[in-house]
Design a protein around this motif. Structure first.
Motif, PDB file in Angstrom:
ATOM      1  N   TRP A 126       0.817  -1.218   0.000  1.00  0.00           N
ATOM      2  CA  TRP A 126       0.000   0.000   0.000  1.00  0.00           C
ATOM      3  C   TRP A 126       0.846   1.261   0.000  1.00  0.00           C
ATOM      4  O   TRP A 126       0.369   2.333  -0.384  1.00  0.00           O
ATOM      5  N   MET A 127       2.102   1.145   0.417  1.00  0.00           N
ATOM      6  CA  MET A 127       2.973   2.321   0.410  1.00  0.00           C
ATOM      7  C   MET A 127       3.289   2.790  -1.001  1.00  0.00           C
ATOM      8  O   MET A 127       3.751   3.912  -1.205  1.00  0.00           O
ATOM      9  N   LEU A 128       3.039   1.913  -1.980  1.00  0.00           N
ATOM     10  CA  LEU A 128       3.274   2.289  -3.367  1.00  0.00           C
ATOM     11  C   LEU A 128       2.373   3.446  -3.788  1.00  0.00           C
ATOM     12  O   LEU A 128       2.777   4.290  -4.596  1.00  0.00           O
ATOM     13  N   LEU A 129       1.168   3.504  -3.230  1.00  0.00           N
ATOM     14  CA  LEU A 129       0.214   4.543  -3.638  1.00  0.00           C
ATOM     15  C   LEU A 129       0.694   5.947  -3.299  1.00  0.00           C
ATOM     16  O   LEU A 129       0.737   6.818  -4.188  1.00  0.00           O
ATOM     17  N   PRO A 130       1.044   6.251  -2.040  1.00  0.00           N
ATOM     18  CA  PRO A 130       1.554   7.603  -1.761  1.00  0.00           C
ATOM     19  C   PRO A 130       2.891   7.876  -2.445  1.00  0.00           C
ATOM     20  O   PRO A 130       3.173   9.023  -2.794  1.00  0.00           O
ATOM     21  N   ALA A 131       3.705   6.827  -2.636  1.00  0.00           N
ATOM     22  CA  ALA A 131       4.966   7.017  -3.356  1.00  0.00           C
ATOM     23  C   ALA A 131       4.700   7.440  -4.795  1.00  0.00           C
ATOM     24  O   ALA A 131       5.323   8.378  -5.315  1.00  0.00           O
ATOM     25  N   LEU A 132       3.755   6.769  -5.435  1.00  0.00           N
ATOM     26  CA  LEU A 132       3.363   7.156  -6.796  1.00  0.00           C
ATOM     27  C   LEU A 132       2.793   8.566  -6.817  1.00  0.00           C
ATOM     28  O   LEU A 132       3.069   9.349  -7.737  1.00  0.00           O
ATOM     29  N   GLY A 133       1.995   8.883  -5.805  1.00  0.00           N
ATOM     30  CA  GLY A 133       1.419  10.229  -5.730  1.00  0.00           C
ATOM     31  C   GLY A 133       2.485  11.297  -5.665  1.00  0.00           C
ATOM     32  O   GLY A 133       2.428  12.293  -6.396  1.00  0.00           O
ATOM     33  N   GLY A 134       3.473  11.113  -4.797  1.00  0.00           N
ATOM     34  CA  GLY A 134       4.552  12.092  -4.690  1.00  0.00           C
ATOM     35  C   GLY A 134       5.344  12.221  -5.975  1.00  0.00           C
ATOM     36  O   GLY A 134       5.675  13.328  -6.414  1.00  0.00           O
ATOM     37  N   ALA A 135       5.646  11.078  -6.608  1.00  0.00           N
ATOM     38  CA  ALA A 135       6.425  11.105  -7.840  1.00  0.00           C
ATOM     39  C   ALA A 135       5.661  11.775  -8.980  1.00  0.00           C
ATOM     40  O   ALA A 135       6.224  12.568  -9.743  1.00  0.00           O
ATOM     41  N   VAL A 136       4.378  11.451  -9.102  1.00  0.00           N
ATOM     42  CA  VAL A 136       3.563  12.014 -10.188  1.00  0.00           C
ATOM     43  C   VAL A 136       3.366  13.516  -9.994  1.00  0.00           C
ATOM     44  O   VAL A 136       3.426  14.292 -10.964  1.00  0.00           O
ATOM     45  N   ILE A 137       3.141  13.945  -8.765  1.00  0.00           N
ATOM     46  CA  ILE A 137       3.001  15.388  -8.504  1.00  0.00           C
ATOM     47  C   ILE A 137       4.283  16.115  -8.905  1.00  0.00           C
ATOM     48  O   ILE A 137       4.244  17.182  -9.536  1.00  0.00           O
ATOM     49  N   SER A 138       5.417  15.539  -8.556  1.00  0.00           N
ATOM     50  CA  SER A 138       6.700  16.138  -8.930  1.00  0.00           C
ATOM     51  C   SER A 138       6.847  16.190 -10.449  1.00  0.00           C
ATOM     52  O   SER A 138       7.294  17.199 -11.009  1.00  0.00           O
ATOM     53  N   ALA A 139       6.480  15.092 -11.122  1.00  0.00           N
ATOM     54  CA  ALA A 139       6.590  15.040 -12.580  1.00  0.00           C
ATOM     55  C   ALA A 139       5.686  16.076 -13.243  1.00  0.00           C
ATOM     56  O   ALA A 139       6.085  16.745 -14.202  1.00  0.00           O
ATOM     57  N   LEU A 140       4.464  16.205 -12.748  1.00  0.00           N
ATOM     58  CA  LEU A 140       3.546  17.194 -13.316  1.00  0.00           C
ATOM     59  C   LEU A 140       4.055  18.617 -13.101  1.00  0.00           C
ATOM     60  O   LEU A 140       3.947  19.474 -13.991  1.00  0.00           O
TER      61      LEU A 140
END
Length: 275
Positions: A64-78
């Motif tokens: 489940w930690m993958l979800l917030p990790a993806l969120g942080g990475a995607v926000i940075s990418a955007l």
């Protein structure tokens, strides 16, 4: 752990996962190294770490930690994709530095809160250092899905990405929707880096992205050949690094990274002998 006693049924997902992670990371690196922005991997990976840290603080654990990790990475990418440095009178590296320092500060702030709140940071530290040995088939399917997305995107936008690689300004002048294509590429970068964290860990994943690409640029010429060789060298690093670590009982992530760095050294020596 000796290779002779490895059960292929048990270790098949580990070996395939390492190869997939290396191939997708190596292919990404061709564009990132080609545009001389290797710091991008550091920036996005630390944003993912910050997301994972605060996800763990919120009570998430394991997959489940993958979800917030993806969120942080995607926000940075955007943020990187939609930013217009020329209007801010700065450049991409400055924007990446701001995002990197901010996400790193958040990650370490979160790590400091674990003892204050009386919570365990075991899962976060496991994500930091990585362990390919714990990769299982669900992880492999996720890596494969993201790899398919990446290679499909690169195939469909080959001309656009080649133009952006040469010059984003001239690509925009030629009518290419640079912001859209570049932002999608950055989001895919975030996805690839995040789902491959467990291969070598969040602190070293960008090495698996830059080293195979750097070796490929030294070894061959031509966009398609460089992309193919970089993906192949990345896959070799992931697979051979695991086998070497099994033979020597060394940490898997560190072995993969050092092997990929060795490929750069070998490519540089071969390049020097040709000249």
């Amino acid at each position: 752990m000796m290779l002779a006693v490895l059960d292929l049924g048990l270790w098949a997902p580990v070996m395939l996962g390492g190869a997939l992670a290396g191939a997708s990371s190596g292919a990404l690196g061709v564009y990132i190294v080609g545009m001389r922005i290797p710091f991008l991997g550091v920036c996005v990976s630390h944003a993912a770490l910050a997301g994972a840290v605060f996800g763990a603080l919120a009570g998430l654990s394991g997959p489940w930690m993958l979800l917030p990790a993806l969120g942080g990475a995607v926000i940075s990418a955007l943020a990187l994709g939609l930013a217009q440095p020329e209007r801010l009178r700065t450049d991409n590296n400055t924007v990446m530095n701001l995002l990197f320092t901010g996400s790193m500060g958040l990650a370490f702030l979160g790590l400091g809160l674990f003892p204050v709140l009386g919570k365990s940071d075991h899962d976060v530290r496991a994500l930091l250092w990585g362990s390919l040995n714990y990769c299982r088939w669900p992880d492999v399917w996720l890596m494969a899905g993201v790899a398919v997305l990446l290679f499909s995107f690169l195939a469909l936008t080959a001309k656009e990405m080649r133009a952006i690689l040469f010059s984003r300004t001239e690509a925009a002048a030629a009518g290419i929707h640079v912001t859209l294509v570049w932002t999608i590429f950055l989001v895919l970068t975030a996805l690839v880096l995040t789902v491959n964290f467990q291969t070598v860990g969040g602190l070293m994943i960008f090495s698996l992205m830059t080293n195979p690409a750097a070796a490929a640029f030294l070894w061959v010429r031509g966009g398609n050949r460089t992309l193919t060789v970089a993906a192949g060298l990345g896959a070799f690093s992931g697979l051979a690094g695991f086998i070497l670590s099994a033979l020597t009982d060394l940490p898997t992530g560190a072995t993969i990274v050092l092997l990929s760095a060795g490929l750069v050294g070998a490519a540089a020596l071969l390049r020097a002998r040709r000249c």
